[in-house]
Each structure stands twice: as structure tokens, then as C-alpha cells.
Design an enzyme around this catalytic site. Structure first.
Site, short mmCIF file in Angstrom:
data_model
loop_
_atom_site.label_atom_id
_atom_site.label_comp_id
_atom_site.label_asym_id
_atom_site.label_seq_id
_atom_site.Cartn_x
_atom_site.Cartn_y
_atom_site.Cartn_z
N LEU A 511 0.82 -1.20 0.00
CA LEU A 511 0.00 0.00 0.00
C LEU A 511 0.86 1.26 0.00
O LEU A 511 0.44 2.31 -0.44
CB LEU A 511 -0.90 0.03 1.23
CG LEU A 511 -2.01 -1.01 1.30
CD1 LEU A 511 -2.67 -1.00 2.66
CD2 LEU A 511 -3.04 -0.74 0.23
N GLY A 512 2.05 1.16 0.55
CA GLY A 512 2.90 2.34 0.58
C GLY A 512 3.99 2.16 1.61
O GLY A 512 4.14 1.09 2.20
N VAL A 519 4.05 -0.80 4.07
CA VAL A 519 2.71 -1.16 4.52
C VAL A 519 2.05 -2.04 3.46
O VAL A 519 2.13 -1.74 2.27
CB VAL A 519 1.86 0.11 4.76
CG1 VAL A 519 0.50 -0.27 5.30
CG2 VAL A 519 2.58 1.04 5.71
N ASP A 629 4.72 14.46 13.87
CA ASP A 629 4.86 14.33 12.42
C ASP A 629 3.51 14.46 11.73
O ASP A 629 3.10 13.60 10.95
CB ASP A 629 5.54 13.01 12.07
CG ASP A 629 6.10 13.00 10.64
OD1 ASP A 629 6.23 14.10 10.05
OD2 ASP A 629 6.40 11.91 10.12
#
Ligand SMILES: *[C@@H]1O[C@H](CO)[C@@H](O)[C@H](O)[C@H]1NC(C)=O
Ligand SMILES: *[C@@H]1O[C@H](CO)[C@@H](O)[C@H](O)[C@H]1NC(C)=O
Ligand SMILES: *[C@@H]1O[C@H](CO)[C@@H](O)[C@H](O)[C@H]1NC(C)=O
Length: 807
Positions: A511-512, A519, A629
């Protein structure tokens, strides 16, 4: 290995048959099995519930209690229990609740009476008899069937650990009868514990240990609120309750009633002696803590038991002293720590050979602690630390000494209330010589560190939080469902790696990438829920980030924070499992012109949701958590575009007693507050700054940072090459904000809301952190409960933008 935690079980035995339910039990009828009384408003239920103690199913004990709980709360939460000292265990014949011949309520099991009300019932014959009614406020009332005011007995007169709306805490001046709240022994054992709350003769609510030591007082009632709880006055926030304090010739008592009776409000004295006020959130499907008293869990008298060190910074705040182990690990799991810790090796005192070299007891120095208060430090004539140590050694019952400006103090017997604190004192703990020598080579399993080494730096910044979790991590090779009942709402699963491989089809669908890992999409085979699985790569960084995530979102839950479903740690592998967010992250939706354009209404919902999530992190949890963050990549969107803050790998904890924390710079350029750059200690206001930057991007639909702006080549005419945050401030001051909005929205916006969001954003990015609002204030601005003023120009940004082209 014992099973990790098993606490009050949601009794599946009593799955509500929802057959309408009645609120009345009359004579001739019995309540048994999973039948229950339900108050007429549907809020409370009375019936038998079951708790489970212990690990391996072979020796676990099931206990059945009659109790009242919140009918609509899926996490069983008893607010009153009848047979506290006499649970029904084992056996084949289930217990029954009946109205007996003499009109009293009786629980019988195996043909014996295990509990009964002791009411003096005088009915006037003639077919009139008693009925038990569960009233709308959760009070079980035994009364005459013909006359509702003729009450013989009520559960409100015999409260357990909960003060419900409408119930009294206080005393009857005539009879001397005291209505007090008493903690439970453990989360599985409903017997009375050692803590209680009562109204003192002076009119203050006091928390007591063993009915003797007062460890917290509300202050006296001043007509509107208790002196030490000014929050009750409603000056600093909305009040949820009306308060009543009555002092007449008959009685003195305090009670509260909810302004909104549909609210589910739980005010109770927990197992470890802290008074909690919490509210059930349907959205979060969890309890949200509104307050605790005393605020510091270590402020509770002997909360960790003897020979422990209490450390307020964390979810698990009790640790055994060096050389000691938990007296009963089973009880500790259930939060019953009254047994504290016991010596691993007996002292050598009394042994004739004790002066033999190397056999004399030794002292271990414990630094930075608040000294024990149970035994009076007895004064003596020792004039040096050595003499003080000799005084202690010469007395067999002496367990510790301290030598400071005040001279030599020694303690006998059990040490209670030792608390870790910065700039604290030093206590010399007496231990068997063997025990002291042993440390260099081995670590005892009962001690704090467990399998995972925690750096001292982490401990210092209050990171140690969940020793329980770390212990679980240490043990997670076998897969257990970890279900921590209540404190902070943990319900996370320790997965086996092999199951995660299966769930993600061998980590095939990426997913990234998050910080320190990739992920993958997956699906839980057990209930076919979609999950996002983050596999951390680099061993060292990954470990730190893993702990940060488990410690932060593992223990808190909020509708605007991504939910951690579980984790896995097997050997070098560290994996985190989250609920899957089908709409991905915010940056995909606001920076990419292709595809669907987020409507203004959704953008506003996202702005408000993120603010709520951050407000919860900053002010809602027991320790303040700074995310560090915040950026569009870390804001995920669910199916209905409800935002969820994700990626807690950088998060910092701020203990209650600290207002700022020194840490190495972290976060993402473009969202970093100026104080990061100047290297000073940070506060939650760094998140406020980043949030302000994200708000601007939500408005404009483009990156604030110039790098990305240069890639938008075609529309340089309307922004005058001006840094967007600065442009916002200018346009706000000149009153033309419409030009700031993402042109993809084609003007379909609510200008009043745009104005509001721009002002809030501009306040959030002020140079000086004290000028920035708190996230709580941001929420109030955005939900319209308060109005932001016109913000000033952020000077630093202006200078940066005006000075040169920044890129
Ligand atoms: C019960 O009531 C009777 C008559 O009112 C009274 O004499 C007796 O003391 C009462 N007993 C208790 C235990 O309250
Ligand atoms: C109902 O009970 C109350 C309290 O015992 C009593 O004061 C009242 O007179 C009773 N009413 C009737 C109608 O009996
Ligand atoms: C209750 O009132 C009495 C008499 O007025 C007074 O002496 C006492 O201090 C009061 N108690 C509390 C708890 O306010």
C-alpha cells in the site's frame, strides 16, 4: 507460561435474549440464567454476570455474581454487585434471584442462600407483598407492590465501587449509617478492596486506604464545588452534572445528577485506588476518561503494594524493587497488587556467621525516589552514612536507610509508597549479599526490564509507559489474544508471523511506505476484516518506532486516531497491524488534480476531525502525547472520509509533570515549527504548528512548500510567487480570502468557514508557541463554539518569504 491477561469477561452466557425485558421482579418469579431486569429507560440491566480469573483454562475459576451494569455498553461494566463476598463458582445448578416469603431478595444456589437483603419488612397483609424494581437511575429498589414510596431496601444504600447519578455519598447523623464507595479487590474478584471514598465530617470527599490513611481529599464544599476541584464550577469547561450537597439535622450527603440522562457516565473507584470519571463513547466504542483523582496514580497510598517503585509515567506504573519479585503474578495481572513484591533471597540477619566475609547483607542504592512514608524514619545519632548503614545492619527488622541533610533515617519492615521522581532522594535498600552479586550476571525475570532492554534515555523521557506491553512483547512468540480490560482501552492482539504472512498473501500487496517500513494490505481470516500491515525493516530504528507506536496508539483509542489492531514480534521481526483505511491518505486527495475533488464540506470535516484527534492526544489521555509528524501523508481517510491520524513512530510522551521535552529533531520539513529548528525543548504546540500548515494545504489544495509549487507551472500569476502561508495572512488582513481556495472547487465553498479555517491556520503557525491556540481551542473555533480573532502576521514566515525565494 501463564496467559497474559484475562479480566472481566463479557459474559457470553448472558447474551441478552432481548425479550423486551421487564424492570420488575415480583414474588413467585425467579431471575436466573441469562434473564435480566432492564430499567424502563433501557439504560441499566440487572442479572448474573461472570468473571474469570487466572490463566490456563484448567485452573481458571469462573465466578458468577448478581449485578447491575450499563445495558448498552458492550464492555461489561458492573456498577453494583450483590454477592461480593460469595460468588457462585462451579457447580451445576445455576443461581436464582427470588423475592422470598418474608419479602426479602434472596440469591440461592445449590439449595443454599448465598446472599440476601436484610430488610425489616412490614407489609399490611391482604395480598400486599414486595417487588424488586430496577429504576431508571440504576437503583435496585425493594418496595411494597402497592405503594412505590414504601421502600424497604435499595442498592443505592449499599454501593460498591460506583457512585451513580442520583445516589448519595454521605452519612446519616442519626443512625450513623455511612454510604461509602469501596474499590473492588481485582478486576475478576468483586470482593471489597482496600480503598474507599467517603464524605468526611468536615464535608470533603476523602479517599482512604484500609479506612485509615487519607491519601486524597476533595477539599470542603463551598456551596458550589469542592475546594480542590474547581473544574466542578464549570468555569473552565462545560459541566455535565448538577451537584447537590445537603447538610441538615438528619444527614449530610453529596450527590450529582446528569444534565443529560441519556449520557453514560461512570464515576468509580478503581482497583488501584484512583477515582475515575469516564464517559462511554458510542463512536469510539470505548470509555473516554474525563478525569482521575488523584491525578497521579502514584498518589494513591500503597497502590503498588510493599517493596515496589511506583512510576507515574506509564500505563504500568508498578515495578518491584531490585532483589524482589511479584508476590503473586496472577493477582498483578488482575491489578490486585496489595501483595506487592517479596524478597528473592532472605536477609542473612540473625545468622551467627553473618559477619563472615561476603555474607553480610548489603545495600543497594535507589536514586531519584520519594522516600517511603509508611514507617516513620526513626532518628538516631549516626553522624555519617556509614554509621547510618551500621545502625540499619545491627537491627534485623531494618529494611532500608537514607542519609541526607536531615541525618540518618531507617525503615523497618515493609516499604510502602516509594515513588520514582526527578531530583528525588536516595534510599539504601538492604538485600542479601548473594542478591547483590547476582545482578552483574543475570537479570531476574520478575523485574522491570523483562526481555526487552529499554534505554535509560527512554525511561528518562517518560517513555516507559507500558511495561505490561513490553512484557507481552517479550512473550509474544506464542499467539495470545491480549485483552486488557480497561486501563486506556487496550484490546490488541499479538499475532504470529505466519498468520500475518497468510493474511497478507506473503506481503504481496503493497500500500505504501511509512516511516521505517512498508505497509501491505491484508485480510484477517478469522472475521475477514481488511487490515493494513506495517513491516518495519531496519532493526534498530524499527525497534524504537515499534515501541513508540505500540505504546501510544496501542493504549488509546479515539475515532480520529487510526486503530492498532495488533502487533507481532518474533525474533527480529516487528510488525504492526492496523485497521485498513480504504480511502488512503489525505495527500492523495488534495494534491492530485486527477480523480475526485474533495468537497469543501468534507475538507471541513477532515479539518475538524484531525483537530479532535490531536486534542485528544494532547489533553485527553493520561499523558500528553505529541505526535511530532503531522502532515497529509499521516492523515488517513475511512470510507466516509472521517480522518484518522496515523504513524505514531515519532510520537513523544510528555509526563504530567513536564511541560516540554527535549528531543532530537523529527518530523518533516515544511511542517516543522520554528522551535524545532532553534533546538529548544518542544511542547504540544509543535503539532499545532504542523496542523496549521496542513490546514492551509487543505484550503489551497497544494503544497505550501515551494518545491511542489514550482511543479505547478501554469498559474503563477495569482500568487505573486508568494509563500502560501504568508499569502493567507496577507489576504486575511486585506479581507479577500476567496482567492485562496483550491480552484478545483470552482467556488463551491462556504466563505464563512473558509474565513474561519484561514484564521485558525494563521493562528496555528504563529512563530511564538504561546501565541498558538491549543488543539482544544482549535476544536472550539472550528465547531463554532468560539470565535477566533484576527491573527497577526507570522513574522518569521514573512521574513523568510520576503527575504528571498526560499527555494
Ligand atoms: C424491625 O422493625 C421493628 C418494628 O418497627 C423494630 O422493632 C426492630 O428493631 C426492627 N429491626 C431492625 C433490625 O431494624
Ligand atoms: C406509602 O408509603 C409511604 C412511606 O411509607 C407512606 O408515607 C404513605 O402514607 C403510603 N401511602 C399509602 C397510600 O399507603
Ligand atoms: C453541617 O451543619 C452543622 C450545623 O450547621 C455544622 O456544624 C457542620 O459543620 C456542617 N457540616 C458540614 C459537613 O458542612
Amino acid at each position: 507460561m501463564r496467559l497474559l491477561v484475562l479480566t472481566v469477561l463479557l459474559s457470553s452466557l448472558h447474551a441478552l435474549s432481548s425479550s423486551g425485558g421487564t424492570d420488575t421482579l415480583s414474588s413467585g418469579h425467579a431471575l436466573a440464567g441469562d434473564a435480566r431486569l432492564v430499567s424502563s429507560n433501557g439504560k441499566f440491566a440487572l442479572g448474573f454476570f461472570q468473571t474469570t480469573a487466572g490463566g490456563k483454562s484448567s485452573n481458571s475459576t469462573l465466578s458468577l455474581y448478581l449485578g447491575i451494569w450499563f445495558n448498552k455498553v458492550p464492555k461489561l461494566t458492573p456498577v453494583w454487585t450483590a454477592n461480593v463476598d460469595n460468588p457462585v463458582t462451579g457447580g451445576t445448578s445455576p443461581p436464582e434471584l427470588v423475592v422470598s416469603g418474608d419479602g426479602n431478595l434472596i440469591i440461592s444456589a445449590h439449595g443454599t442462600i448465598i446472599w440476601r437483603t436484610q430488610a425489616n419488612i412490614t407489609v399490611d397483609g391482604d395480598g400486599d407483598d414486595t417487588v424488586a424494581v430496577l429504576s431508571d437511575n440504576g437503583n435496585l429498589v425493594l418496595r411494597s407492590s402497592s405503594n412505590a414510596s414504601d421502600v424497604f431496601w435499595q442498592s443505592f444504600d449499599h454501593p460498591t465501587d460506583t457512585l451513580l447519578s442520583g445516589a448519595k455519598i454521605g452519612r446519616n447523623k442519626v443512625s450513623g449509617f455511612i454510604r461509602r464507595i469501596v474499590s473492588r479487590k481485582s478486576s475478576a474478584d468483586q470482593a471489597p478492596g482496600v480503598y474507599s471514598a467517603e464524605l468526611s465530617l468536615l464535608g470533603a470527599i476523602e479517599l482512604l486506604w484500609r479506612s485509615s490513611a487519607v491519601y486524597w481529599s476533595s477539599g470542603t464544599w463551598n456551596g458550589r464545588f469542592f475546594g480542590s476541584i474547581p473544574e466542578m464550577s464549570g468555569q473552565s469547561g462545560p459541566t455535565l452534572c448538577n451537584y447537590t450537597f445537603v447538610n441538615n439535622t438528619q444527614e449530610v450527603y453529596f450527590s450529582y445528577t446528569l444534565l443529560d440522562e441519556s449520557m453514560i457516565f461512570h464515576n468509580f473507584l478503581d482497583v488501584s485506588g484512583q477515582m475515575h470519571t469516564r464517559i462511554w463513547s458510542d463512536l469510539a466504542q470505548d470509555w473516554i476518561t474525563a478525569g482521575t483523582q488523584p491525578k497521579d496514580p502514584c498518589g494513591v497510598y500503597a497502590t503498588c503494594g510493599p517493596f515496589t517503585v511506583c512510576n507515574g509515567d506509564g500505563d504500568t506504573f508498578c515495578n518491584c524493587m531490585k532483589g524482589f519479585s511479584e508476590t503473586s503474578p496472577e493477582n498483578w495481572e488482575l491489578e490486585d497488587r496489595t501483595g506487592g513484591c517479596i524478597r528473592n533471597t532472605p536477609l542473612n540477619c540473625g545468622d551467627a556467621d553473618r559477619n563472615q566475609t561476603g555474607m553480610a547483607d548489603k545495600f543497594y542504592s535507589m536514586t531519584n525516589i520519594r522516600l517511603p512514608q509508611n514507617t516513620e524514619g526513626s532518628q538516631n545519632n549516626a553522624s555519617s552514612a556509614d554509621e547510618c548503614a551500621q545502625v540499619c545492619l545491627s537491627n534485623c527488622s531494618c529494611s532500608a536507610y537514607s542519609y541526607a541533610v536531615g541525618g540518618c533515617s531507617i525503615w523497618h519492615g515493609e516499604l510502602l509508597n516509594v515513588v520514582a521522581e526527578d531530583n528525588g532522594q536516595t534510599l539504601y535498600l538492604r538485600l542479601a549479599a548473594k542478591e547483590v552479586q547476582g545482578w552483574k550476571s543475570k537479570r531476574r525475570s520478575g523485574m522491570v526490564i523483562g526481555g526487552v532492554a529499554i534505554g535509560a534515555g527512554i525511561a528518562l523521557t517518560g517513555f516507559i509507559l507500558a511495561v505490561v506491553i513490553l512484557r507481552r512483547i517479550g512473550k509474544c512468540r506464542s499467539s495470545h489474544t491480549v485483552d486488557k480490560n480497561d486501563r486506556g482501552g487496550i484490546g490488541i492482539i499479538a499475532f504470529r508471523y505466519i498468520d500475518l504472512e497468510r493474511a497478507t498473501k506473503n506481503f504481496s500487496e503493497k500500500l505504501g511506505g511509512g516511516s521505517f517500513g512498508s505497509v501491505f494490505k491484508g485480510c484477517l481470516l478469522s472475521n475477514s476484516t481488511a487490515i493494513a500491515v506495517k513491516r518495519l525493516d531496519c532493526a534498530h530504528q524499527g525497534e524504537k518506532q515499534f515501541r513508540a507506536e505500540v505504546n501510544s496508539i496501542g493504549i488509546i483509542q479515539h475515532v480520529n486516531l487510526v486503530k492498532l489492531v495488533g502487533f507481532c514480534c518474533e525474533r527480529g521481526r516487528r510488525v504492526l497491524v492496523y485497521e485498513h483505511m480504504p480511502n488512503g491518505s489525505l495527500d492523495h486527495h488534495i494534491f492530485q488534480s486527477h480523480g475526485m475533488v474533495l468537497s469543501w464540506a468534507i475538507r471541513y470535516q477532515i479539518a475538524l476531525g484531525v483537530a479532535r484527534g490531536l486534542a485528544y492526544l494532547h489533553h485527553g489521555c493520561r499523558d500528553c502525547i505529541i505526535h511530532c509528524d503531522i502532515k497529509p501523508e499521516n492523515i488517513l481517510l475511512d470510507t466516509s472520509f472521517v480522518p484518522k491520524i496515523a504513524d505514531f513512530g515519532m510520537a513523544k510522551f510528555l509526563g504530567r509533570d513536564f511541560s516540554r521535552v527535549v528531543t532530537t529533531m523529527r518530523g518533516t520539513v515544511g511542517y516543522l515549527a520554528p522551535e524545532w529548528i532553534s533546538g529548544t525543548a518542544i511542547t504540544p504546540k509543535v503539532d499545532v504548528y504542523s496542523y496549521g500548515m496542513v490546514l492551509l494545504e487543505i484550503i489551497s489544495g497544494r503544497r505550501n512548500s515551494r518545491v511542489d509549487e514550482s511543479s505547478r507551472d501554469d498559474d503563477d500569476d495569482d500568487d505573486h510567487g508568494c509563500y502560501f502561508p504568508v499569502q493567507v495572512a496577507h489576504e486575511l488582513l486585506s479581507g479577500s480570502i476567496a482567492s485562496l481556495v483550491d480552484e478545483n472547487l470552482l467556488g463551491d465553498v462556504n466563505l464563512e468557514e473558509v474565513d474561519r479555517v484561514c484564521k485558525v491556520a494563521c493562528w496555528c503557525i504563529q512563530d511564538n508557541e504561546s501565541d498558538r491556540p491549543t488543539m482544544g481551542e482549535v476544536v472550539r473555533f472550528l465547531d463554532g463554539t468560539s470565535e477566533p480573532d484576527m491573527p497577526p502576521m507570522p513574522r518569521l514566515l514573512n521574513a523568510m518569504a520576503g527575504g528571498s525565494n526560499l527555494a
